[in-house]
Scaffold this active site. Structure first.
Site, mmCIF file in Angstrom:
data_model
loop_
_atom_site.group_PDB
_atom_site.id
_atom_site.type_symbol
_atom_site.label_atom_id
_atom_site.label_comp_id
_atom_site.label_asym_id
_atom_site.label_seq_id
_atom_site.Cartn_x
_atom_site.Cartn_y
_atom_site.Cartn_z
ATOM 1 N N ALA A 40 0.827 -1.196 0.000
ATOM 2 C CA ALA A 40 0.000 0.000 0.000
ATOM 3 C C ALA A 40 0.865 1.252 0.000
ATOM 4 O O ALA A 40 2.009 1.243 0.458
ATOM 5 C CB ALA A 40 -0.912 0.013 1.224
ATOM 6 N N GLY B 263 -0.056 -5.332 0.254
ATOM 7 C CA GLY B 263 -1.092 -5.247 -0.772
ATOM 8 C C GLY B 263 -0.677 -5.865 -2.083
ATOM 9 O O GLY B 263 -1.524 -6.321 -2.864
ATOM 10 N N GLU C 143 2.234 -6.119 7.279
ATOM 11 C CA GLU C 143 1.388 -5.062 7.853
ATOM 12 C C GLU C 143 1.425 -4.999 9.380
ATOM 13 O O GLU C 143 1.275 -3.919 9.963
ATOM 14 C CB GLU C 143 -0.069 -5.255 7.388
ATOM 15 N N VAL D 105 39.011 -2.542 17.128
ATOM 16 C CA VAL D 105 39.701 -3.137 18.278
ATOM 17 C C VAL D 105 39.099 -2.575 19.560
ATOM 18 O O VAL D 105 38.186 -1.750 19.530
ATOM 19 C CB VAL D 105 41.221 -2.870 18.218
ATOM 20 N N LYS E 75 44.362 2.576 19.042
ATOM 21 C CA LYS E 75 43.656 3.037 17.843
ATOM 22 C C LYS E 75 44.511 4.039 17.065
ATOM 23 O O LYS E 75 44.571 3.989 15.823
ATOM 24 C CB LYS E 75 42.308 3.660 18.226
#
Length: 686
Positions: free
Chosen positions: A69, A115, A140, A389, A396
């Site tokens: 729909a 639909g 739905e 990590v 980092k």
């Protein structure tokens, strides 16, 4: 002279077969609206005047059959009568399609949902392309309603109530082969053979599919109430709260009463009309559009599907990110310090591929796309490099310093950090403009949201490319500013910390979790903390408290120190056996004080408003989308900000003030409440 239509094309071939092409004007995909159904009604009258051998209905779009729909028309409904008229009009048109005296075939390729499937069910036959993108279902329920154009009537009549409810009640979609096995479609064929198969069905007129003997028995009037009790029990076992999500219960009730016979179609229309004007349906429809909004963000740039992804860190997050990317068709290299550290991730990936793909050759193809890479050779070839990590800034920074030196100038450098601001990581880079956060949530294969974190130096092009990448791997991108904790973890953490404070005060874990679930959360905060890992919770909590202040519960620190980390260690707030909590205790929902959920939820709302005022996200709709798709925040309530507006800003602020006096400054309403557009009408501005 051939009639012309806006949304349909008619062509009769040399075999006298009429090919009815659905091609909604000014739309990239087919959806069904009142206007489309009005025109289909005229088309069917036209067809009825012609002496054709049969009708084949197909899509004129490049993608999909019919998506369902046109959901936008639901947002304008003001009354049950208006909703009923809209539904009933479409039902009558599909009844006319079903009554055509010639064979009709729905020729399905790609999505056929809601639909779209209901239209296909009104045809005598359905054939589907055996392709990966063919998905057939009735979703739905996820909008707070249920199928209304005959789906709850025709599907049980076609395959029996038990199998029909398995699709309808959870709003499920199946692939073409499963639909053929169940009888939802009459056959599946390779895409190149669709047209020939459709012709064959029209000319040969094979026997119609009917449910088996057992399935027919389930439709008997004295059997339906007994079976209905099992359907209800299954809903309760799956924690579907009738007050919060009434639609699946309405489907079962209607079926028990009508058995998909007699007045079932009219009663289906009445039932869905009542649901369409409820707050639950309005909020779930709103969430549908929020989801589309996030998908739109992913389409602001293009990301090559043949791109190379390199993931650094083969732990739970890194390994699962790599596996998910490979599952979606991308080539991936996965790096860690040794083959032994990469092996568990590859093993998990194989299990994921088996569960998702099932076909051995497809599983093997996915495994071939995922390559262990101990020495990081893939960095030089990668289009996007994702660091995943543990949360250690120095580690980092070292990883990105090395990656930048080896990577292509055009490669995106991405971190999966959950709380460290990008600006701190970026100090290790010569060109911080290419650094972006791509923050996944655990478990990667289930959580749809990915935060796209942009720092002060991140270029717009990098943000768009990162969002496009997230879209390519089937996830929803949410742009958030680089602030400690970003959006989801920052808003979620006060909720979790308040739960642990309640626990320290002597409230049992099961009562705390029961209060949250009763409110509408998918699981309680104590169970969630155990699942995430108490060490992870402690790390994020300490990180955020460093920036924003606040106290980390001592109980959390001591549990982590004692090795009680939650599910992964077998013991956290709860004890676990094979990943499942044991001896959690039962709680009577009626006995749970309302203060418990309010203390947790209102701390979350307060932090959400702080994030808005600091522009962590640009608008309240995006904040609601982030918390719904990132944490599962009670979808039927529409998200934290929608809930605050519904409850009343003045009421929420007064409640926070009361808690601040009773429990401390952590509840003090943030200044951002007065900056909300709706607050000007509710709060006295001093």
């Amino acid at each position: 002279m051939e009639k012309t239509y806006n949304h349909f094309k008619l062509h009769t071939d040399s075999k006298n077969i009429l090919w009815l092409t659905v091609d909604r004007a000014n739309a990239s995909a087919n959806s069904l609206s009142r206007e489309v159904f009005d025109e289909l009604n005229a088309v069917l009258d036209d067809i009825a005047q012609r002496k054709v051998a049969g009708v084949v209905i197909l899509s004129g779009k490049n993608k999909g059959f019919i998506a369902g729909a046109d959901i936008s028309q639901f947002t304008h409904l003001k009354s049950k009568k208006e909703a009923f008229d809209l539904i009933r009009q479409a039902q009558l048109v599909l009844d006319k399609l079903e009554a055509l005296p010639v064979p009709t075939v729905a020729m399905i390729k790609g999505f056929c949902l809601g639909g779209g499937l209901e239209l296909a069910l009104a045809c005598r036959y359905r054939i589907a392309a055996d392709t990966a993108d063919t998905k057939i279902g009735l979703p739905e329920i996820k909008l707070g309603i249920h199928p209304g154009w005959g789906g709850t009537v025709r599907l049980p009549n076609l395959i029996g109530a038990i199998e029909a409810m398995k699709m309808i009640l959870p709003g499920a979609a199946y692939d073409a082969r499963k639909c053929a096995k169940l009888g939802i479609v009459d056959c599946t064929v390779p895409e190149r053979m669709l047209k020939r198969a459709a012709e064959d069905f029209i000319l040969r007129k094979p026997k119609l599919h009917t449910p088996g003997f057992i399935a027919k028995l389930t439709a008997l009037s004295f059997v339906r109430p007994l079976l209905g009790k099992l359907f209800y029990k299954n809903l309760r076992d799956k924690k579907v709260n009738k007050k919060q999500y009434p639609a699946p219960y309405a489907v079962v009730k209607n079926w028990i009463h009508d058995g998909a016979q007699g007045d079932a179609m009219v009663n289906e229309a009445n039932s869905i009309a009542e649901l369409m004007i409820t707050d639950t349906a309005r909020n779930l429809v709103r969430i549908f559009f929020l989801q589309e909004k996030l998908k739109g963000i992913a389409k602001q740039a293009k990301f090559n599907k043949s791109a190379w992804v390199h993931v650094i860190g083969a732990g739970t997050m890194g390994g699962d990110i790599a596996a998910w990317c490979a599952l979606q068709g991308l080539k991936v290299t996965l790096q860690d310090q040794s083959p032994e550290k990469i092996a568990p991730a590859v093993k998990r990936a194989y299990k994921l591929f088996q569960g998702k793909l099932r076909v051995p050759r497809l599983v093997q193809a996915a495994m071939d796309r995922l390559q262990p890479d101990e020495h990081g050779v893939g960095i030089a070839r990668a289009d996007i490099i994702i660091e995943a990590v543990f949360e250690n800034l120095a580690v980092k920074q070292a990883i990105f310093r090395n990656a930048e030196a080896k990577a292509k100038p055009s490669a995106i450098l991405a971190t999966n950090t959950s709380s460290i601001p990008l600006e701190e990581i970026a100090t290790a880079l010569k060109n911080p403009a290419r650094l972006v956060g791509i923050h996944f949530f655990n478990p990667v294969d289930k959580m749809p949201l990915v935060e796209i974190v942009y720092g002060e130096s991140t270029t717009d092009e990098t943000i768009y490319q990162a969002a496009a990448f997230v879209g390519v791997i089937g996830r929803l991108p949410l742009p958030v500013a680089s602030r400690p904790g970003f959006l989801v973890n920052r808003v979620l953490m006060p909720y979790l910390m308040e739960a642990m404070t309640l626990f320290e005060e002597g409230v049992p874990a099961a009562v705390i979790d029961g209060a949250a679930v009763q409110f509408g959360m998918p699981m309680g905060p104590i169970a969630l903390a155990d699942k995430v890992g108490l060490d992870v919770c402690l790390s994020v909590a300490e990180n955020l408290s460093h920036y924003f202040g606040g106290k980390v519960p001592e109980r959390l620190k001591s549990m982590v120190k004692d090795g009680r980390l939650g599910v992964k260690s077998g013991y956290g707030f709860y004890k676990y056996r094979q990943g499942k909590a044991i001896n959690t205790g039962k709680v009577d929902p009626a006995s749970i004080p309302s203060d418990i959920s309010d203390r947790m939820i209102l701390r979350m709302l307060n932090e959400a408003v702080a994030c808005l005022s600091e522009q962590v996200v640009s608008e309240s709709d995006l904040l609601d989308a982030g918390m719904i798709f990132g944490t599962g925040f009670a979808p039927f309530l529409g998200g934290p900000m929608q809930y605050a507006k519904t409850r009343g800003i003045k009421t929420v602020v007064a409640r926070l003030d009361g808690f601040a006096k009773q429990y401390g400054e952590r509840f003090r309403p943030v200044a951002g409440w007065k900056q909300l557009p709706v607050a000007t009408e509710e709060l006295e501005m001093n």
